[in-house]
Motif scaffolding. Structure first.
Motif, PDB file in Angstrom:
ATOM      1  N   ASP A 137       0.399  46.553  44.563  1.00  0.00           N
ATOM      2  CA  ASP A 137       1.055  45.181  43.896  1.00  0.00           C
ATOM      3  C   ASP A 137       2.428  45.721  44.115  1.00  0.00           C
ATOM      4  OD1 ASP A 137       1.557  47.697  42.236  1.00  0.00           O
ATOM      5  OD2 ASP A 137       1.233  46.559  40.302  1.00  0.00           O
ATOM      6  N   LYS A 138       3.057  46.346  45.040  1.00  0.00           N
ATOM      7  CA  LYS A 138       4.456  46.700  45.165  1.00  0.00           C
ATOM      8  C   LYS A 138       5.466  45.415  45.422  1.00  0.00           C
ATOM      9  CE  LYS A 138       3.978  51.199  45.158  1.00  0.00           C
ATOM     10  NZ  LYS A 138       3.267  51.632  43.952  1.00  0.00           N
ATOM     11  N   HIS A 139       4.674  44.416  46.103  1.00  0.00           N
ATOM     12  CA  HIS A 139       5.349  43.278  46.561  1.00  0.00           C
ATOM     13  C   HIS A 139       5.543  42.554  45.345  1.00  0.00           C
ATOM     14  CE1 HIS A 139       0.911  42.120  46.721  1.00  0.00           C
ATOM     15  NE2 HIS A 139       1.445  40.960  46.623  1.00  0.00           N
ATOM     16  N   LEU A 140       4.898  42.548  44.456  1.00  0.00           N
ATOM     17  CA  LEU A 140       4.864  41.823  43.061  1.00  0.00           C
ATOM     18  C   LEU A 140       6.020  42.207  42.181  1.00  0.00           C
ATOM     19  CD1 LEU A 140       1.072  41.336  42.330  1.00  0.00           C
ATOM     20  CD2 LEU A 140       2.921  39.699  43.338  1.00  0.00           C
ATOM     21  N   ASN A 141       6.667  43.359  42.510  1.00  0.00           N
ATOM     22  CA  ASN A 141       7.894  44.123  41.651  1.00  0.00           C
ATOM     23  C   ASN A 141       7.229  44.335  40.243  1.00  0.00           C
ATOM     24  OD1 ASN A 141       9.646  43.927  43.808  1.00  0.00           O
ATOM     25  ND2 ASN A 141      10.168  41.926  43.204  1.00  0.00           N
ATOM     26  N   PRO A 142       6.603  45.331  39.969  1.00  0.00           N
ATOM     27  CA  PRO A 142       5.988  45.572  38.962  1.00  0.00           C
ATOM     28  C   PRO A 142       6.811  45.841  37.905  1.00  0.00           C
ATOM     29  CG  PRO A 142       5.233  46.927  40.674  1.00  0.00           C
ATOM     30  CD  PRO A 142       6.147  46.150  41.122  1.00  0.00           C
TER      31      PRO A 142
END
Length: 184
Positions: A137-142
């Motif tokens: 989920d790195k692309h979702l900017n946790p």
């Protein structure tokens, strides 16, 4: 013999039945048709139990009649026999049923290895191995989240994380995921 009667037989009796009819001059196709079983089903069972059709002998024979194995112990040869186990200093005779089991294990060795490794990685007895199995989920900017935690647990957590090569975020996420799966 019909399909139900044939399926009730143990594997060695099935082979004996087929081989007896082959010795009387019948073909495998004719035997299958008389019994009412499909070619693929029969071949799959025969192969799984360590047998194959020998066109030279016109019989189903074991594919692992004799296995030679050298070891540092005094056992150098394993010879397969039908029903007896006889041992001497250098020879062990293994019954056909055990030979079939060994053949099955040999044919499925890689699969068994995968199961064992997966089991080892998920049991509590192997604490040196941590499997991080998360959706990326790195692309979702946790987003950072705050939680309250027991002080003693937090101190132990800090020490635990110092020796690991994983991020605290991944370890917490995986711990929560495993807890949820365990207590659904």
């Amino acid at each position: 013999m019909n399909k139900e009667e044939f399926n009730k037989l143990n594997f060695l009796d099935k082979i004996d039945y087929i081989n007896t009819r082959l010795r009387k001059g019948q073909t495998v196709i004719r035997i299958r048709e008389d019994i009412g079983i499909g070619e693929k089903a029969l071949q799959k069972e025969i192969k799984a139990n360590g047998y194959k059709y020998s066109s030279k002998e016109k019989q189903y024979i074991s594919t692992t009649e004799t296995t030679t194995k050298s070891t540092t112990a005094n056992i150098s040869t394993i010879v397969v026999d039908s029903n007896t186990v006889v041992g001497s200093e250098n020879t062990i005779v293994v019954p056909k049923q055990q030979q079939q089991i060994l053949g099955y294990l040999e044919n499925n060795f890689e699969i068994l290895q995968e199961f064992i490794e997966k089991y080892k990685s998920t049991t509590k007895s192997t604490t040196n191995y941590i499997s991080i199995n998360l959706i990326d989920d790195k692309h979702l900017n946790p987003k950072p989240k705050s939680i309250r935690i027991n002080e003693f647990v937090y101190q132990d957590w800090q020490q635990f994380c110092e020796n690991k090569h994983y991020s605290k975020q991944d370890l917490i996420s995986m711990a929560l995921k495993e807890y949820m799966e365990k207590y659904k």
